[in-house]
Design a protein around this motif. Structure first.
Motif, PDB file in Angstrom:
ATOM      1  N   GLU A 451      47.652  68.221  36.341  1.00  0.00           N
ATOM      2  CA  GLU A 451      47.338  67.018  35.573  1.00  0.00           C
ATOM      3  C   GLU A 451      46.034  66.392  36.041  1.00  0.00           C
ATOM      4  O   GLU A 451      45.189  65.992  35.226  1.00  0.00           O
ATOM      5  CB  GLU A 451      48.498  66.013  35.704  1.00  0.00           C
ATOM      6  CG  GLU A 451      48.298  64.701  34.973  1.00  0.00           C
ATOM      7  CD  GLU A 451      48.360  64.847  33.460  1.00  0.00           C
ATOM      8  OE1 GLU A 451      47.927  63.894  32.772  1.00  0.00           O
ATOM      9  OE2 GLU A 451      48.824  65.895  32.967  1.00  0.00           O
ATOM     10  N   ARG A 452      45.853  66.327  37.346  1.00  0.00           N
ATOM     11  CA  ARG A 452      44.602  65.769  37.881  1.00  0.00           C
ATOM     12  C   ARG A 452      43.402  66.615  37.477  1.00  0.00           C
ATOM     13  O   ARG A 452      42.336  66.097  37.142  1.00  0.00           O
ATOM     14  CB  ARG A 452      44.685  65.645  39.405  1.00  0.00           C
ATOM     15  CG  ARG A 452      45.603  64.540  39.893  1.00  0.00           C
ATOM     16  CD  ARG A 452      45.448  64.310  41.394  1.00  0.00           C
ATOM     17  NE  ARG A 452      45.898  65.438  42.192  1.00  0.00           N
ATOM     18  CZ  ARG A 452      47.138  65.614  42.632  1.00  0.00           C
ATOM     19  NH1 ARG A 452      48.094  64.724  42.324  1.00  0.00           N
ATOM     20  NH2 ARG A 452      47.461  66.662  43.362  1.00  0.00           N
ATOM     21  N   LEU A 453      43.570  67.933  37.518  1.00  0.00           N
ATOM     22  CA  LEU A 453      42.468  68.822  37.144  1.00  0.00           C
ATOM     23  C   LEU A 453      42.081  68.651  35.677  1.00  0.00           C
ATOM     24  O   LEU A 453      40.896  68.737  35.314  1.00  0.00           O
ATOM     25  CB  LEU A 453      42.847  70.278  37.419  1.00  0.00           C
ATOM     26  CG  LEU A 453      42.908  70.700  38.896  1.00  0.00           C
ATOM     27  CD1 LEU A 453      43.521  72.092  39.027  1.00  0.00           C
ATOM     28  CD2 LEU A 453      41.518  70.683  39.533  1.00  0.00           C
ATOM     29  N   SER A 454      43.051  68.403  34.834  1.00  0.00           N
ATOM     30  CA  SER A 454      42.764  68.251  33.407  1.00  0.00           C
ATOM     31  C   SER A 454      41.960  66.989  33.113  1.00  0.00           C
ATOM     32  O   SER A 454      41.288  66.905  32.082  1.00  0.00           O
ATOM     33  CB  SER A 454      44.066  68.222  32.606  1.00  0.00           C
ATOM     34  OG  SER A 454      44.787  67.015  32.854  1.00  0.00           O
ATOM     35  N   LYS A 455      42.005  66.021  34.020  1.00  0.00           N
ATOM     36  CA  LYS A 455      41.317  64.752  33.811  1.00  0.00           C
ATOM     37  C   LYS A 455      40.094  64.582  34.717  1.00  0.00           C
ATOM     38  O   LYS A 455      39.399  63.573  34.614  1.00  0.00           O
ATOM     39  CB  LYS A 455      42.283  63.593  34.067  1.00  0.00           C
ATOM     40  CG  LYS A 455      43.481  63.564  33.123  1.00  0.00           C
ATOM     41  CD  LYS A 455      44.438  62.438  33.484  1.00  0.00           C
ATOM     42  CE  LYS A 455      45.623  62.397  32.532  1.00  0.00           C
ATOM     43  NZ  LYS A 455      46.579  61.322  32.898  1.00  0.00           N
ATOM     44  N   SER A 456      39.844  65.550  35.581  1.00  0.00           N
ATOM     45  CA  SER A 456      38.789  65.385  36.580  1.00  0.00           C
ATOM     46  C   SER A 456      37.401  65.370  35.955  1.00  0.00           C
ATOM     47  O   SER A 456      37.130  66.065  34.974  1.00  0.00           O
ATOM     48  CB  SER A 456      38.861  66.518  37.605  1.00  0.00           C
ATOM     49  OG  SER A 456      37.777  66.430  38.501  1.00  0.00           O
ATOM     50  N   LYS A 457      36.533  64.572  36.549  1.00  0.00           N
ATOM     51  CA  LYS A 457      35.136  64.506  36.124  1.00  0.00           C
ATOM     52  C   LYS A 457      34.185  65.034  37.199  1.00  0.00           C
ATOM     53  O   LYS A 457      32.969  64.895  37.072  1.00  0.00           O
ATOM     54  CB  LYS A 457      34.783  63.066  35.767  1.00  0.00           C
ATOM     55  CG  LYS A 457      35.571  62.515  34.589  1.00  0.00           C
ATOM     56  CD  LYS A 457      35.178  61.092  34.258  1.00  0.00           C
ATOM     57  CE  LYS A 457      35.993  60.570  33.071  1.00  0.00           C
ATOM     58  NZ  LYS A 457      35.633  59.168  32.742  1.00  0.00           N
ATOM     59  N   VAL A 458      34.761  65.612  38.259  1.00  0.00           N
ATOM     60  CA  VAL A 458      33.926  66.180  39.325  1.00  0.00           C
ATOM     61  C   VAL A 458      33.269  67.448  38.812  1.00  0.00           C
ATOM     62  O   VAL A 458      33.933  68.359  38.315  1.00  0.00           O
ATOM     63  CB  VAL A 458      34.769  66.480  40.589  1.00  0.00           C
ATOM     64  CG1 VAL A 458      33.922  67.166  41.651  1.00  0.00           C
ATOM     65  CG2 VAL A 458      35.379  65.193  41.141  1.00  0.00           C
ATOM     66  N   LYS A 459      31.967  67.522  38.919  1.00  0.00           N
ATOM     67  CA  LYS A 459      31.232  68.668  38.410  1.00  0.00           C
ATOM     68  C   LYS A 459      31.282  69.840  39.391  1.00  0.00           C
ATOM     69  O   LYS A 459      31.224  69.657  40.606  1.00  0.00           O
ATOM     70  CB  LYS A 459      29.771  68.289  38.149  1.00  0.00           C
ATOM     71  CG  LYS A 459      29.602  67.277  37.016  1.00  0.00           C
ATOM     72  CD  LYS A 459      28.126  66.984  36.764  1.00  0.00           C
ATOM     73  CE  LYS A 459      27.959  66.002  35.613  1.00  0.00           C
ATOM     74  NZ  LYS A 459      26.522  65.688  35.364  1.00  0.00           N
ATOM     75  N   THR A 460      31.387  71.036  38.845  1.00  0.00           N
ATOM     76  CA  THR A 460      31.332  72.268  39.644  1.00  0.00           C
ATOM     77  C   THR A 460      30.281  73.178  39.029  1.00  0.00           C
ATOM     78  O   THR A 460      29.704  72.881  37.985  1.00  0.00           O
ATOM     79  CB  THR A 460      32.691  72.992  39.663  1.00  0.00           C
ATOM     80  OG1 THR A 460      33.021  73.396  38.331  1.00  0.00           O
ATOM     81  CG2 THR A 460      33.793  72.083  40.208  1.00  0.00           C
TER      82      THR A 460
END
Length: 488
Positions: A451-460
């Motif tokens: 769930e956190r990954l689906s909402k994350s805005k951290v760029k990779t």
């Protein structure tokens, strides 16, 4: 003598063969039993055929059995040797690939750093299963010899939580000593005496004598800088020698992962590594090497089987610790080596609960460590940074605590030098989700991580690393081996 040795992860074919032939170099051990176990029936069948061929060719009474039933293999075993890689190369690829998205460039990634910490999370539940079986079905007082990385974390878990008599074994000290003897012009490594102490993969040659003569810092630096090969391959290691005053056991590429200084900027990495072989700093070097080795063995298996028909030559017994430890315990022929055990005062300026690697002597009474060693302050400080990460990692693995796992990764020296806390939190979520099948203790945490990954805005970013090479084909490997044979 007749007793039973169980090898867990015996599908590590080349290493299992080495351990087997080393042990059979001890004359008293001809009549023992080897019980092989692995999760792969295919690999088990291959290694059993090789060992059976060795037994037949040498006309030995040695017995070899193979089973995927681990408890059956451990029944009555006096010694248990582990060389497992939980998750295999599939999980290992994620240990390298995912951290690269966050700028973390690893050469090996199996001890600490992001890859090594996740490797420990996969291994520790399995190690505890091994220990449960050992307590319940192995011989009374059975000894567990752990060769699997991450060495310190696995050994820590087995001793502290598995409650089994455990020693961790590595060959880094021997290889480092061979290098030092070579640069000093020794005719044989046996001319070099040394005290080497610290933690696994961060062990330090704190005292050196060549034929009884003390070797100082300046002489050692000059010898390495003058060497035509090591001066190029071990640039980082020599730099650490200059600054710390003592030489590290670990290879150029591996050592670079445990420190926060040499791999944190891509443009700096090239200054410190050497691409002549994977071990000197190549991005994902050990993953490439391991993949090529597996492919080569699968393709060239008939040649390996044919080579097993040769007589065992005791003069070629390796310097891996296992056979020498067993010989000392069973025959009382004393063996001096470097072993991974709980500190308990052996090194005065490292924590009591840490797993240290330091000199000891083996006889019928067991492994007896030489206590009272004090490391140079810089060496102790570097070890402490890793010990704190290892401790948190072990506790996280035992509890299935994803928050503590993130803190362990955050405190890793190289990760901390490269990544922000937000990046670390997302990276750990991504690694736990990707490796969920091997992380049963985190099953409860996976849905929230997704769930956190689906909402994350951290760029990779998709990044191959500063010094990546492609896996070579069998044809390329054949051509290289042919060229080396012709040149040599």
């Amino acid at each position: 003598m007749s007793f039973k040795i169980a090898i867990i992860g015996a599908g590590s074919v080349g290493f299992t063969k080495k351990l087997f032939t080393d042990i059979l170099c001890v004359p008293e051990f001809k009549d023992i039993e080897f019980a092989l176990t692995d999760v792969s029936e295919h690999n088990l069948a291959m290694i059993k055929a090789i060992l059976d061929r060795i037994v037949e060719a040498n006309k030995l009474p040695t017995r070899v059995t193979a089973t995927t039933n681990r408890r059956k293999a451990l029944e009555g075993a006096r010694y248990i040797i582990s060389c497992v890689r939980v998750g295999g190369l599939e999980a290992y690829a994620d240990d390298i690939r995912i951290p690269l998205k966050y700028g973390i460039d690893q050469c090996v990634g199996d001890t600490i750093c992001a890859g090594g910490i996740l490797y420990g999370q996969r291994n520790i539940p399995v190690i505890l299963d091994f220990c449960k079986d050992i307590r319940e079905v192995a011989a009374t007082g059975a000894k567990f010899l752990n060769y699997a990385n991450p060495m310190a974390m696995n050994t820590w878990a087995a001793i502290e939580y598995g409650k089994v008599d455990t020693v961790g074994l590595c060959h880094g000290v021997q290889h480092g000593a061979e290098q030092i003897a070579q640069v000093l012009g020794a005719k044989s490594p046996k001319e070099l005496d040394y005290v080497c102490s610290g933690i696994n993969h961060q062990t330090w040659f704190v005292e050196l004598r060549l034929n009884g003569r003390p070797i100082g810092r300046d002489e050692l630096i000059s010898a390495f800088e003058a060497h035509p090969v090591y001066s190029k391959q071990e640039k980082l290691r020599i730099d650490v020698l200059k600054r710390f005053g003592v030489y590290s056991t670990e290879s150029n590429g591996h050592l670079s992962e445990y420190l926060p200084w040499y791999r944190k900027r891509p443009d700096e990495i090239a200054r410190w590594i050497d691409m002549s072989d994977w071990i000197h700093g190549e991005t994902g070097g050990y993953l490439r090497y391991s993949t090529e080795t597996r492919n080569w063995f699968e393709t060239e298996y008939p040649q390996f089987l044919e080579a097993a028909s040769k007589p065992i030559d005791p003069a070629k017994r390796s310097n891996e610790h296992a056979s020498h430890i067993l010989e000392a315990l069973e025959t009382n022929r004393v063996y001096r080596g470097h072993f991974n055990v709980k500190n308990n005062g052996v090194i005065t300026n490292l924590p009591q609960d840490a797993i240290i690697e330091s000199p000891g002597f083996v006889d019928r009474f067991g492994i007896n460590m030489a206590a009272g060693i004090t490391l140079p302050e810089a060496c102790a400080a570097t070890c402490m940074a890793s010990i704190n990460v290892q401790r948190m990692s072990v506790h996280a693995a035992i509890a299935g605590d994803i928050d503590l796992l993130k803190l362990a990764v955050l405190h890793d020296p190289l990760v901390g030098a490269v990544s922000t806390p937000e990046e670390v939190w997302q990276m750990v979520d991504e690694m736990v989700v990707a490796q969920a099948q091997w992380l049963p203790q985190y099953a409860h945490a996976v849905p929230a991580a997704k769930e956190r990954l689906s909402k994350s805005k951290v760029k990779t970013r998709e990044w191959a690393g500063a010094a990546r090479r492609s896996v070579r084909s069998i044809e390329e490997l054949r051509a290289e081996k042919a060229a080396l044979k012709q040149a040599g």
